[in-house]
Design a protein around this motif. Structure first.
Motif, PDB file in Angstrom:
ATOM      1  N   VAL A  28       0.850  -1.190   0.000  1.00 26.18           N
ATOM      2  CA  VAL A  28       0.000   0.000   0.000  1.00 26.18           C
ATOM      3  C   VAL A  28       0.887   1.242   0.000  1.00 26.18           C
ATOM      4  O   VAL A  28       2.083   1.174   0.279  1.00 26.18           O
ATOM      5  N   PRO A  32      -1.420   8.253   3.087  1.00 29.23           N
ATOM      6  CA  PRO A  32      -2.679   8.394   2.363  1.00 29.23           C
ATOM      7  C   PRO A  32      -2.621   9.491   1.313  1.00 29.23           C
ATOM      8  O   PRO A  32      -2.009  10.537   1.515  1.00 29.23           O
ATOM      9  N   SER A  33      -3.275   9.242   0.180  1.00 36.25           N
ATOM     10  CA  SER A  33      -3.349  10.232  -0.881  1.00 36.25           C
ATOM     11  C   SER A  33      -4.508  11.180  -0.629  1.00 36.25           C
ATOM     12  O   SER A  33      -5.580  10.771  -0.181  1.00 36.25           O
ATOM     13  N   LEU A  38     -11.147   8.712  -4.192  1.00 28.95           N
ATOM     14  CA  LEU A  38     -10.559   7.426  -3.824  1.00 28.95           C
ATOM     15  C   LEU A  38     -11.387   6.757  -2.734  1.00 28.95           C
ATOM     16  O   LEU A  38     -11.709   7.368  -1.723  1.00 28.95           O
ATOM     17  N   ARG A  39     -11.700   5.485  -2.951  1.00 29.76           N
ATOM     18  CA  ARG A  39     -12.380   4.735  -1.896  1.00 29.76           C
ATOM     19  C   ARG A  39     -11.419   4.405  -0.766  1.00 29.76           C
ATOM     20  O   ARG A  39     -11.802   4.361   0.402  1.00 29.76           O
ATOM     21  N   ASP A  40     -10.170   4.159  -1.118  1.00 28.25           N
ATOM     22  CA  ASP A  40      -9.127   3.859  -0.139  1.00 28.25           C
ATOM     23  C   ASP A  40      -7.918   4.716  -0.477  1.00 28.25           C
ATOM     24  O   ASP A  40      -7.266   4.497  -1.506  1.00 28.25           O
ATOM     25  N   PRO A  41      -7.581   5.721   0.333  1.00 31.11           N
ATOM     26  CA  PRO A  41      -6.466   6.625   0.013  1.00 31.11           C
ATOM     27  C   PRO A  41      -5.086   5.978   0.070  1.00 31.11           C
ATOM     28  O   PRO A  41      -4.099   6.616  -0.298  1.00 31.11           O
ATOM     29  N   LEU A  42      -5.035   4.717   0.517  1.00 34.64           N
ATOM     30  CA  LEU A  42      -3.760   3.993   0.523  1.00 34.64           C
ATOM     31  C   LEU A  42      -3.644   3.004  -0.641  1.00 34.64           C
ATOM     32  O   LEU A  42      -2.608   2.366  -0.807  1.00 34.64           O
ATOM     33  N   ASP A  43      -4.703   2.885  -1.434  1.00 32.01           N
ATOM     34  CA  ASP A  43      -4.749   1.889  -2.504  1.00 32.01           C
ATOM     35  C   ASP A  43      -3.898   2.329  -3.691  1.00 32.01           C
ATOM     36  O   ASP A  43      -4.229   3.296  -4.379  1.00 32.01           O
ATOM     37  N   GLY A  46      -5.780   2.320  -7.111  1.00 27.87           N
ATOM     38  CA  GLY A  46      -6.712   3.427  -7.248  1.00 27.87           C
ATOM     39  C   GLY A  46      -6.010   4.746  -7.507  1.00 27.87           C
ATOM     40  O   GLY A  46      -6.455   5.552  -8.345  1.00 27.87           O
TER      41      GLY A  46
END
Length: 265
Positions: A28, A32-33, A38-43, A46
C-alpha cells in the motif's frame, strides 16, 4: 525543453512528460493520498488509475520494502499495469539481487527496474544484469547531495547514507550501459517544493548522454517548466505535490502548457 519541433504543445502531450511517484510499503502507499474520488487513500491501484485518467503515461513505484518482504509485488504490478501506465519500479532503494528476482518483477509488469544503490556499491553486478536482461529494462537513479560549486556526491540506501562517490561518475557509468533513462534526484530538495536543482539535471544529462528525469523539489508548474525548458530534462517526477491532492496531473499539465506557451522557464 527537448521538443521534436513537429507537434504543438498541448496539456495532453505535456502530461506524458510528468511522471508521478507512489511510495509503497507492504503493498500500500506509505501515506494516504489526498486525491479526490478514492475509496481507499492507501490503494496503489486506485491512485495509479487516477493518474492514468489524467493523462500520465508512466508511473514510478518506489517500493521501500526489502526484496525478501516484497512477495506481494507480482500481484500488485499485474493490477497496476492494467491502468495502462508504463511502470518504473524500484525495490529496496534500487538494489539488484539475482537476475531471477529481477526477471520476476519485469515479467509481472514492470517496464524497467530502477537501479541506484547497486550502481554505487556493485557496478559490475549492474553491468552483468544489463547484459543478461537488456539495458533498456533498467533505469538509473542518482540520489544526490551538494551543489554546482562543491560538486554532488551520491547517496545510497534511498538517500540515507552519504558516500564520497562523484555523482557525475555514476552518471557516466549509466550512460556507458545505455540504460532507458536516468533520474537525477536532489535529496536536499525533496519535499521542499523549492524547485529542481537545474544545475544537477544539466550536468547529469551532459555526463550520461541519457534522457534525464528531474526529481526532488517539485512544487509548481513553473518549476516543471524550468526543468523541461532550461534544465535539459526530458521528463519531470512529481510526488507530494500530486499525492497530497494540492495539484493533479491534469492541473499541472494545463498550467505547464500555459507556462511554456508564454515563455516562462
Amino acid at each position: 525543453m527537448r521538443q521534436d519541433g513537429t507537434k504543438p504543445l498541448s496539456p495532453a502531450r505535456l502530461a506524458r512528460q510528468v511522471i508521478p511517484c507512489i511510495d509503497v510499503r507492504g503493498g500500500v502507499a506509505t501515506g494516504p493520498s489526498g486525491a479526490g474520488g478514492l475509496r481507499d487513500p492507501l490503494d496503489v491501484v486506485g491512485i495509479a488509475a487516477g493518474y492514468a485518467r489524467d493523462g500520465a503515461e508512466q508511473l514510478f513505484l518506489d517500493v521501500v520494502d526489502a526484496w525478501s518482504d516484497s512477495g506481494y509485488l507480482p500481484d500488485l504490478l499485474h493490477d497496476v499495469k492494467a491502468t495502462g501506465l508504463d511502470l518504473l519500479v524500484s525495490v529496496q532503494h534500487g538494489t539488484l539481487p539475482s537476475p531471477k528476482a529481477c526477471t520476476q518483477v519485469l515479467s509481472a509488469g514492470a517496464d524497467a527496474l530502477s537501479v541506484s544503490t547497486s550502481m554505487v556499491t556493485e557496478p559490475e553486478r549492474v553491468a552483468e544484469t544489463a547484459s543478461l536482461l537488456g539495458a533498456r529494462r533498467l533505469m538509473g537513479v542518482v540520489n544526490c547531495s551538494g551543489d554546482r560549486q562543491q560538486g554532488w556526491h551520491a547517496l545510497v540506501d534511498g538517500g540515507a547514507t552519504p558516500t564520497a562517490v562523484d555523482v557525475l561518475e555514476v552518471a557516466r557509468r549509466f550512460g556507458n550501459l545505455h540504460v532507458r533513462a536516468l533520474l537525477a534526484n536532489s535529496v536536499d530538495r525533496e519535499g521542499t517544493g523549492s524547485g529542481y536543482d537545474l544545475d544537477l539535471t544539466r550536468a547529469v544529462a551532459h555526463a550520461s548522454k541519457l534522457p534525464v528525469i528531474a526529481s526532488g523539489g517539485a512544487g509548481s508548474a513553473e518549476q516543471l517548466a524550468d526543468a523541461l525548458r532550461g534544465g535539459d530534462a526530458t521528463h519531470v517526477l512529481v510526488n507530494n505535490v500530486v499525492h497530497s491532492g494540492k495539484e493533479t496531473i491534469g492541473s499541472l499539465s494545463e498550467a505547464l502548457c500555459r507556462c511554456l506557451g508564454d515563455g516562462v522557464g
